[in-house]
Design an enzyme around this catalytic site. Structure first.
Site, PDB file in Angstrom:
ATOM      1  N   GLU A 174      -3.183   8.296  -5.294  1.00  9.42           N
ATOM      2  CA  GLU A 174      -3.372   7.458  -6.545  1.00  9.42           C
ATOM      3  C   GLU A 174      -4.448   8.037  -7.308  1.00  9.42           C
ATOM      4  O   GLU A 174      -5.794   8.220  -6.679  1.00  9.42           O
ATOM      5  CB  GLU A 174      -3.534   5.990  -6.298  1.00  9.42           C
ATOM      6  CG  GLU A 174      -2.404   5.373  -5.674  1.00  9.42           C
ATOM      7  CD  GLU A 174      -2.646   3.768  -5.427  1.00  9.42           C
ATOM      8  OE1 GLU A 174      -3.675   3.428  -5.302  1.00  9.42           O
ATOM      9  OE2 GLU A 174      -1.585   3.005  -5.006  1.00  9.42           O
TER      10      GLU A 174
ATOM     11  N   HIS B 166      -0.803   0.414  -9.449  1.00 10.24           N
ATOM     12  CA  HIS B 166      -1.807  -0.547  -8.549  1.00 10.24           C
ATOM     13  C   HIS B 166      -2.658  -1.676  -9.013  1.00 10.24           C
ATOM     14  O   HIS B 166      -3.786  -1.851  -9.032  1.00 10.24           O
ATOM     15  CB  HIS B 166      -2.455   0.354  -7.422  1.00 10.24           C
ATOM     16  CG  HIS B 166      -2.974  -0.053  -6.336  1.00 10.24           C
ATOM     17  ND1 HIS B 166      -3.235   0.682  -5.127  1.00 10.24           N
ATOM     18  CD2 HIS B 166      -3.076  -1.442  -5.724  1.00 10.24           C
ATOM     19  CE1 HIS B 166      -3.445  -0.329  -4.277  1.00 10.24           C
ATOM     20  NE2 HIS B 166      -3.665  -1.348  -4.548  1.00 10.24           N
TER      21      HIS B 166
ATOM     22  N   ARG C 110       0.836  -1.014   0.055  1.00  8.96           N
ATOM     23  CA  ARG C 110       0.041   0.143  -0.128  1.00  8.96           C
ATOM     24  C   ARG C 110       0.955   1.118  -0.080  1.00  8.96           C
ATOM     25  O   ARG C 110       1.928   1.125   0.725  1.00  8.96           O
ATOM     26  CB  ARG C 110      -0.867   0.061   1.171  1.00  8.96           C
ATOM     27  CG  ARG C 110      -2.008  -0.728   0.959  1.00  8.96           C
ATOM     28  CD  ARG C 110      -3.306  -0.457   0.144  1.00  8.96           C
ATOM     29  NE  ARG C 110      -4.268  -1.039   0.236  1.00  8.96           N
ATOM     30  CZ  ARG C 110      -4.707  -2.124  -0.740  1.00  8.96           C
ATOM     31  NH1 ARG C 110      -3.627  -2.705  -1.550  1.00  8.96           N
ATOM     32  NH2 ARG C 110      -5.699  -2.540  -0.649  1.00  8.96           N
TER      33      ARG C 110
END
Length: 329
Positions: free
Chosen positions: A270, A289, A241
């Site tokens: 993000e 991601h 993360r």
């Protein structure tokens, strides 16, 4: 018009395999919402469709406002394993289980971690450029490295960390494991070396691969002081993360030669903002991601998510996939 159907919200990224399991039931009505829906639009949509009894989330945040809008929420699930965007205490106060997809995407994330290690060690980006740009003679000036015989430090020995460790061992690497919540005896029994002190272990590692959850305890875990403990020939991989690694400190370590390179699938913001300093560095490889979002993983996660929802609606929640175990009888 009144109906006895349970209304389930599913994000558009849920695969057909998962939807099919829900559509088989004549007591369920599916409502799709965009994966990148804004908080305001999501709340309005829930209110308009209420009562809503279940939701399968992608990246969407979920907490008190969404619970209020839903009116009769029974289960909240994630098509994934991370849940830092969900207000777990808010769900627990209402005795609503938060469920995740278990081990469904762990092989995919472990493969991405290995891919990043190999890409960096084998200098894949540079090798590609040498051939493409006609600089063949330069190849001996930037030789790649082997994983064989190198030491990797796995930070977090859960569903993904265990699989990454197994893949590293298969490549004849020396595997160190740091996880204060796992028994050293169990780690040793699995064939790895447990380490109790992260700071003491970092100077030994040629690769550091992060697989711990994002919690108040792990935010900023890899700050400037900790990054300085990693040797300058080593590589840092983060497929866990954003926020676990201090990105400004990582940039400084990379540009000053205190760290050989990094592989990042996750970021503090993000998508990362335009002009983010890490985007400019040649010794960093990046992904948006997607470590746990392969074609196969999406199918596995979607199917597990559907089963999670059905288990709660049928009164027999799959306990192993419930995060807030306190809501279970």
């Amino acid at each position: 018009m009144a109906t006895n159907k349970r209304k389930i919200f599913v994000t558009e990224s849920m695969s057909q395999q998962g939807r099919a399991l829900l559509k088989e039931r004549d007591d369920i009505e599916l409502v799709e919402f965009p994966n990148m829906i804004s908080a305001g639009d999501f709340e309005a949509m829930l209110k308009a469709q209420a009562p809503v009894h279940g939701v399968a989330l992608g990246a969407t945040r979920f907490g008190e406002p969404e619970l209020e809008a839903s009116r009769d929420m029974k289960v909240v699930t994630r098509i994934g394993v991370g849940y830092d965007a969900v207000d777990v205490p808010a769900l627990s106060r209402r005795k609503i289980p938060l469920m995740v997809a278990g081990i469904a995407n762990s092989p995919s994330v472990a493969e991405q971690a290995m891919f990043m290690m190999l890409t960096l060690a084998k200098r894949a980006v540079e090798m590609h450029s040498i051939v493409k740009d006609g600089k063949w003679a330069a190849r001996l000036g930037m030789l790649p490295y082997d994983l064989f015989g190198k030491t990797v430090l796995i930070v977090g020995f859960g569903r993904i960390g265990t699989r990454t460790a197994k893949r590293c061992l298969a490549r004849e690497m020396n595997v160190l494991v740091f996880d204060p919540y796992k028994s050293p005896a169990d780690i040793k029994l699995a064939g790895y070396e447990p380490v109790a002190d992260l700071d003491a272990a970092l100077p030994r590692a040629d690769f550091v691969s992060i697989h711990c959850p994002k919690t108040p305890e792990t935010i900023g875990m890899f700050n400037a002081a900790r990054l300085k403990r990693i040797k300058p020939t080593a590589y840092l991989i983060n497929t866990a993360r954003g926020g676990i690694v201090d990105e400004a400190a990582l940039y400084d370590a990379l540009v000053s030669g205190k760290l050989a390179g990094a592989g990042l699938d996750v970021f503090a913001q993000e998508p990362p903002p335009a002009g983010q300093s890490l985007l400019t560095l040649p010794n960093v490889i990046l992904a948006p991601h997607v470590a746990g979002v392969t074609v196969e993983a999406v199918d596995r996660m979607s199917e597990q998510t559907a089963r999670n929802i059905l288990s709660v609606l049928d009164g027999e929640p799959l306990r192993q996939n419930v995060i807030n175990q306190d809501v279970l009888g």
